[in-house]
Design an enzyme around this catalytic site. Structure first.
Site, short mmCIF file in Angstrom:
data_model
loop_
_atom_site.label_atom_id
_atom_site.label_comp_id
_atom_site.label_asym_id
_atom_site.label_seq_id
_atom_site.Cartn_x
_atom_site.Cartn_y
_atom_site.Cartn_z
CD GLU A 1 -2.97 -1.10 2.29
OE1 GLU A 1 -4.17 -0.85 2.12
OE2 GLU A 1 -2.49 -1.36 3.41
CD GLU B 1 -3.39 -6.23 4.05
OE1 GLU B 1 -2.64 -5.25 4.09
OE2 GLU B 1 -3.52 -6.94 3.01
#
Length: 698
Positions: free
Chosen positions: A105, A125
């Site tokens: 990210e 995640e």
């Protein structure tokens, strides 16, 4: 300026360096340091472009696990990523090792991305019951399109630098000596060509093309089949769809809402526990980290059946040559043919190349003679469960093998000490219990005998990691940890059918709970004869093992999937279990012969009896120190028996249900049905009286 993040200008390039061993995790100090360094770079008039790099063996590999479960301190990761993306100077991210989770990210918040060969990227995640919460679900589809973003985010799997380049995540893969050197080249090009910041949030072409696409419903339908009980993957699909349907800022807001829903889900607690438990299981209590280990550069496997062949593949996969022994050439040829079929099937799926098939087959060396084991470092016996046969084999190994070799048995139930007694070196004997199919299943239940040396224990744990397994060290008893609990559940499942349930009802309760298959379908997969032989061995040893209708199946040759008939029947080429009226009749006959009047049994009773008997046995295993920690039991069951990871394993799940509730039910079942399986564990009673949990034993 944070010590873990530094800024230094090199020519016209301002270099921001993260140095936070071991994996440059995004701790509070790193996040703060990133903003401080960015501010310094922005203020440096001589810096025309900025370069983000990491020291050590990897780029940012995700969040700091030391901060899990603690309140997030500012600055948050989303604010850091937004600050980098908003920079008025172009920023290049140079990736080596892994850029995972928040690391990817952060890289997507930079304006250009380069990696060196061998690097991997991913957003894992979902494996912790979450979704990427720092804009990952909004930026990735802008780079790759929705389909690739959904593949990555809903599975959490990593992809190679080359695949990331093809997908649009990276701008270039460069074979420089270091990622820093590759980044300097790209940053230099940016400066020379006066390229402006290129913000992912402004890229609309791919998400616009995916607006209204069927891909989202397609992924939801796939998840309904593969992971119907999981919460986070469906939220991941919702978040990626928001990237296509909403403006960026609104999509980020929707991502945050969905992220918080995942945070509140009880599944997250179970998945986080499973994550940490797996890491902790590799550290054996009482075994110092500096315990010497032996070199394992060659291996020998006894038995070329499904199990032995699968074990051999594990070693060949990592470049370790392995001798594969059988008594007859016909059995050896059959085993090698099965191994080749498995490899070629993997190659057809694109997971390995045809050249790798041949390289791995060349490492598996067939033999009919124990003499070929004279110089190997590790031998694993993988023949059927018969103590006399195993002792004969270990006596022969003692004769032919060199000093210092590790002698291991793949037994699933038998006494390691008795097997070791057939040798003059019991300190070198250990259990290495693989799970079927051995080339696929992740668990390796390593079993220490009373005389197994610390060196041997440390070595087999290291071997587990080397061949891609999750190793758990357990003590020696009948069935060890996994099968000892499984056999309790199996006996209870059989008793439930005796009393009036059907095999398919019992199996459905277990699959609805989250197991990939039920007790009886699993028996068919493993082979009805496996359990039958185990029961026969126990009877031979003088144990009182009552007859049951499963014995009748074995005696009639209904051995499960391999004969297309077991508890269920199977169509040619299919693994789908189909209820069989012939088995219903056999069960009814068994009830009549034993004077059992069937009754209606609720799903709740089935679930409680099948799972609470496991918890009670697990508590006894802990009390006897066969397992050192409750988490070891959880890891065994998650990776060896398909216990749903989002429930954290049987002992973690028991804590969530409440030990007092479970103990009360165990006492009720003891009073109504009897049997030593319902004699409450002394440890369980102690924990309840002290208002403690299994997690307190970790």
């Amino acid at each position: 300026m944070s010590e873990v993040v530094t800024y230094k200008r090199e020519g016209a390039i301002g270099v921001i360096t993260i140095d936070y061993p071991p994996v440059n995790a995004l701790s509070h100090a790193v996040r703060s340091g990133l903003l401080d360094a960015l501010s310094q770079g922005q203020a440096d008039e001589e810096a025309k472009a900025l370069l983000l790099v990491c020291e050590g063996r990897t780029f940012v590999a995700g969040a700091d696990i030391r901060e899990f479960g603690k309140p997030m301190q500012e600055p948050s990761l989303p604010s850091v990523v937004n600050a980098y993306e908003s920079s008025d100077k172009p920023i290049v991210a140079a990736i080596h090792g892994t850029a995972l989770g928040g690391g990817l990210e952060l890289a997507m918040g930079c304006h250009y991305r380069v990696a060196v060969p061998g690097a991997k990227v991913g957003l894992p995640e979902v494996k912790l019951g979450l979704l990427p919460g720092a804009g990952g679900t909004q930026r990735l589809p802008r780079l790759t399109g929705a389909r690739k973003a959904l593949e990555m985010i809903t599975t959490g799997n990593f992809i190679s630098a080359e695949e990331a380049l093809e997908a649009g995540i990276l701008d270039e893969v460069r074979s420089e000596d270091t990622a820093r050197a590759a980044g300097v080249v790209i940053a230099g090009d940016v400066i020379a060509q006066m390229k402006p910041p290129r913000r992912v949030r402004d890229m609309e072409e791919k998400v616009r093309a995916d607006r209204g696409s069927d891909v989202f419903d397609e992924f939801r339908a796939t998840l309904e089949k593969k992971s119907p009980n999981l919460f986070a993957p469906f939220r991941c699909v919702d978040a990626v769809q928001a990237a296509t349907d909403l403006p960026f800022e609104e999509g980020v807001k929707r991502e945050r809402e969905l992220f918080m829903e995942c945070m509140k889900s009880p599944q997250r607690d179970g998945l986080v526990h499973a994550f940490f438990a797996e890491r902790e299981a590799s550290r054996v209590p009482g075994l110092p980290r500096d315990t010497p280990v032996r070199s394992v550069d060659s291996a020998g496997i006894i038995g070329a059946g499904t199990m032995g062949g699968g074990i051999a593949m594990n070693f060949a996969n990592v470049g370790i040559p392995v001798f594969l022994l059988e008594q007859k050439q016909e059995a050896l040829d059959k085993g090698l043919a099965l191994i080749r079929r498995n490899y070629e099937s993997t190659a057809r799926k694109g997971r390995i190349t045809s050249q790798q098939v041949e390289e791995r087959m060349a490492l598996i060396r067939p033999t009919l003679s124990y003499d070929d084991f004279s110089d190997v470092d590790l031998v694993i016996e993988a023949v059927f469960e018969n103590m006399d046969v195993k002792k004969e084999i270990f006596g022969e190994l003692d004769r032919v093998c060199k000093a210092g070799v590790i002698l291991a048995s793949n037994t699933s139930t038998l006494d390691i000490d008795e097997i070791a007694s057939a040798t003059s070196r019991p300190e070198d004997v250990v259990g290495m219990h693989f799970f079927s199919p051995a080339n696929v299943m992740k668990l390796l239940e390593n079993v220490r005998g009373s005389k197994t040396s610390s060196e041997v224990q440390a070595t087999v744990m290291k071997v587990a990691k080397r061949i891609g397994k999750v190793g758990v060290m357990v003590g020696n008893c009948y069935g060890f940890v996994g099968n000892r609990m499984l056999h309790r559940r199996g006996a209870e499942a059989t008793a439930l059918v005796n009393e009036g349930a059907t095999p398919q009802q019992v199996d459905k309760v277990l699959t609805d709970f989250g197991f990939p298959m039920g007790q009886f379908a699993m028996s068919d997969l493993a082979g009805i004869d496996v359990g039958y032989r185990i029961r026969q061995e126990r009877r031979k040893a003088g144990e009182q093992v009552a007859p049951n209708w499963m014995d009748k199946l074995a005696e009639e040759g209904r051995l499960g999937q391999k004969t297309q008939a077991g508890v269920y029947r199977y169509e040619e080429g299919s693994r789908k279990p189909v209820p069989d009226p012939a088995v219903d009749a056999l069960i009814e006959q068994f009830r009549m012969e034993h004077g059992i009047r069937p009754r209606s049994i609720s799903n709740d009773e089935i679930l409680e009896r099948c799972l609470y008997v496991m918890v009670n046995e697990g508590a006894k295993i802990l009390d006897e120190r066969v397992a050192s920690r409750a988490l070891d039991i959880d890891v065994v069951w998650i990776h060896g028996y398909g216990f749903p990871s989002y429930r954290g394993g049987p002992m973690f799940w028991a804590d969530q249900v409440g030990l007092e509730t479970i103990l009360a039910s165990i006492k009720r079942f003891r009073d109504t049905s009897g049997g030593d399986q319902w004699e409450p564990s002394a440890l369980l009673e102690k924990l309840v009286s002290e208002k403690r949990r299994f997690s307190d034993l970790n």
